[in-house]
Scaffold this motif. Structure first.
Motif, PDB file in Angstrom:
ATOM      1  N   LEU A   1       0.805  -1.222   0.000  1.00 53.41           N
ATOM      2  CA  LEU A   1       0.000   0.000   0.000  1.00 53.41           C
ATOM      3  C   LEU A   1       0.843   1.280   0.000  1.00 53.41           C
ATOM      4  O   LEU A   1       0.539   2.210  -0.754  1.00 53.41           O
ATOM      5  CB  LEU A   1      -0.969  -0.015   1.187  1.00 53.41           C
ATOM      6  CG  LEU A   1      -2.111  -1.037   1.070  1.00 53.41           C
ATOM      7  CD1 LEU A   1      -2.921  -1.089   2.361  1.00 53.41           C
ATOM      8  CD2 LEU A   1      -3.017  -0.706  -0.105  1.00 53.41           C
ATOM      9  N   PRO A   2       1.906   1.388   0.803  1.00 53.50           N
ATOM     10  CA  PRO A   2       2.730   2.603   0.729  1.00 53.50           C
ATOM     11  C   PRO A   2       3.397   2.790  -0.640  1.00 53.50           C
ATOM     12  O   PRO A   2       3.564   3.924  -1.106  1.00 53.50           O
ATOM     13  CB  PRO A   2       3.778   2.387   1.828  1.00 53.50           C
ATOM     14  CG  PRO A   2       3.138   1.433   2.778  1.00 53.50           C
ATOM     15  CD  PRO A   2       2.329   0.512   1.919  1.00 53.50           C
ATOM     16  N   LYS A   3       3.776   1.687  -1.279  1.00 53.40           N
ATOM     17  CA  LYS A   3       4.384   1.783  -2.610  1.00 53.40           C
ATOM     18  C   LYS A   3       3.361   2.278  -3.632  1.00 53.40           C
ATOM     19  O   LYS A   3       3.691   3.075  -4.520  1.00 53.40           O
ATOM     20  CB  LYS A   3       4.938   0.424  -3.037  1.00 53.40           C
ATOM     21  CG  LYS A   3       6.071  -0.087  -2.161  1.00 53.40           C
ATOM     22  CD  LYS A   3       6.520  -1.471  -2.600  1.00 53.40           C
ATOM     23  CE  LYS A   3       7.618  -2.009  -1.694  1.00 53.40           C
ATOM     24  NZ  LYS A   3       8.040  -3.386  -2.081  1.00 53.40           N
TER      25      LYS A   3
ATOM     26  N   GLN B   1       6.362  -1.089 -10.231  1.00 49.54           N
ATOM     27  CA  GLN B   1       6.017  -2.484  -9.996  1.00 49.54           C
ATOM     28  C   GLN B   1       4.829  -2.630  -9.054  1.00 49.54           C
ATOM     29  O   GLN B   1       4.176  -3.681  -9.018  1.00 49.54           O
ATOM     30  CB  GLN B   1       7.232  -3.230  -9.422  1.00 49.54           C
ATOM     31  CG  GLN B   1       7.079  -4.741  -9.372  1.00 49.54           C
ATOM     32  CD  GLN B   1       6.812  -5.357 -10.742  1.00 49.54           C
ATOM     33  OE1 GLN B   1       7.334  -4.880 -11.754  1.00 49.54           O
ATOM     34  NE2 GLN B   1       6.009  -6.409 -10.786  1.00 49.54           N
ATOM     35  N   ALA B   2       4.524  -1.578  -8.309  1.00 49.43           N
ATOM     36  CA  ALA B   2       3.388  -1.640  -7.383  1.00 49.43           C
ATOM     37  C   ALA B   2       2.067  -1.804  -8.131  1.00 49.43           C
ATOM     38  O   ALA B   2       1.123  -2.405  -7.599  1.00 49.43           O
ATOM     39  CB  ALA B   2       3.342  -0.380  -6.521  1.00 49.43           C
ATOM     40  N   LEU B   3       1.985  -1.283  -9.348  1.00 48.94           N
ATOM     41  CA  LEU B   3       0.719  -1.351 -10.084  1.00 48.94           C
ATOM     42  C   LEU B   3       0.337  -2.777 -10.476  1.00 48.94           C
ATOM     43  O   LEU B   3      -0.782  -3.210 -10.161  1.00 48.94           O
ATOM     44  CB  LEU B   3       0.761  -0.446 -11.310  1.00 48.94           C
ATOM     45  CG  LEU B   3      -0.526  -0.421 -12.152  1.00 48.94           C
ATOM     46  CD1 LEU B   3      -1.723  -0.028 -11.297  1.00 48.94           C
ATOM     47  CD2 LEU B   3      -0.374   0.527 -13.339  1.00 48.94           C
ATOM     48  N   PRO B   4       1.199  -3.552 -11.146  1.00 44.28           N
ATOM     49  CA  PRO B   4       0.790  -4.929 -11.471  1.00 44.28           C
ATOM     50  C   PRO B   4       0.539  -5.788 -10.232  1.00 44.28           C
ATOM     51  O   PRO B   4      -0.325  -6.667 -10.248  1.00 44.28           O
ATOM     52  CB  PRO B   4       1.958  -5.472 -12.306  1.00 44.28           C
ATOM     53  CG  PRO B   4       3.107  -4.573 -12.016  1.00 44.28           C
ATOM     54  CD  PRO B   4       2.513  -3.234 -11.742  1.00 44.28           C
ATOM     55  N   GLN B   5       1.273  -5.533  -9.154  1.00 42.23           N
ATOM     56  CA  GLN B   5       1.031  -6.272  -7.918  1.00 42.23           C
ATOM     57  C   GLN B   5      -0.351  -5.946  -7.357  1.00 42.23           C
ATOM     58  O   GLN B   5      -1.081  -6.836  -6.910  1.00 42.23           O
ATOM     59  CB  GLN B   5       2.111  -5.935  -6.887  1.00 42.23           C
ATOM     60  CG  GLN B   5       3.495  -6.448  -7.260  1.00 42.23           C
ATOM     61  CD  GLN B   5       4.568  -5.989  -6.284  1.00 42.23           C
ATOM     62  OE1 GLN B   5       4.302  -5.228  -5.349  1.00 42.23           O
ATOM     63  NE2 GLN B   5       5.794  -6.430  -6.499  1.00 42.23           N
TER      64      GLN B   5
END
Length: 238
Positions: free
Chosen positions: A170-172, A224-228
């Motif tokens: 969430l912070p990312k 990378q936070a978006l696809p995760q």
């Protein structure tokens, strides 16, 4: 003679009372065992096979589980908070970020993304608090060994694994969405000193281009936070 008979009756009464107490204790013990067995069966065959949404307990189930219903409430409460974090916090941000295709989209979506990011900040704090509360409540439980083994497995699936995915991510995702908002704000301040052509962006000065490239570097660092997050919003949290 009468006194002897009285003593015999009194002794018989005491024996009967003792038998009654023993019967009551046995009955109570059996009831607790039945409740524990029913709860273990529920954990194994319902909770462990559930998807991202845990079922709420019916009144019959609450009666069937007795005090163990409060043990389930610990997991259920966290699960509700985790689902809220995904649906009300993560999903709107993911939808906004996923819709950014060209540089001009940073400009057109900055206000809606700013609003979505504000909600994400709130649910991030809530999920962290919910995890601490769940862990604290679980630590205070006094469970028989047979139940504890099954409960720990279910707790790991429902609480620990989702928390380990959500809390670091969430912070990312916040940083990524905030970077996108800052990019939109930057483009807004350029006014007519920026142009959008063929899905790209052009600046008349090198200083403007350098500032824009710095913003892009920040976005790339958190990309990378978006696809995760997309995987989680598609139901892959467990």
């Amino acid at each position: 003679m009468a006194s002897g008979l009285t003593r015999l009756m009194a002794r018989g009464g005491m024996m009967f009372a003792g038998a009654l107490i023993a019967l009551q204790l046995t009955a109570c013990g059996d009831k607790e065992g039945e409740q524990r067995k029913a709860f273990i069966d529920f954990l194994q065959n319902t909770v462990m096979r559930s998807g991202e949404h845990l079922p709420s307990l019916s009144e019959n189930q609450k009666q069937s589980f007795g005090n163990f219903a409060s043990d389930y409430a610990i997991m259920y409460g966290f699960s509700q908070q985790a689902n809220k974090a995904v649906e009300q916090g993560m999903r709107p941000v993911v939808d906004e970020l996923s819709a950014i295709r060209v540089p001009q989209d940073y400009l057109s979506r900055r206000d809606s993304l700013r609003q979505a990011n504000s909600a994400l900040v709130i649910v991030t704090q809530q999920i962290e608090s919910a995890k601490m509360q769940a862990d604290s409540s679980k630590a205070a439980l006094k469970q028989p060994d047979d139940l504890k083994k099954v409960y720990d497995t279910a707790y790991n699936k429902v609480v620990t694994v989702p928390a380990n995915q959500l809390i670091p991510l969430l912070p990312k995702l916040q940083a990524l969405s905030q970077g996108a908002v800052q990019t939109g704000d930057f483009l807004q301040t350029q006014g007519n000193r920026v142009s959008f052509n063929d899905g790209g962006v052009q600046f008349p000065t090198q200083d403007q281009a350098s500032q824009y490239n710095a913003l892009m570097s920040t976005l790339s660092a958190n990309a990378q936070a978006l696809p995760q997050a997309q995987q989680i919003t598609q139901g892959s949290i467990r």
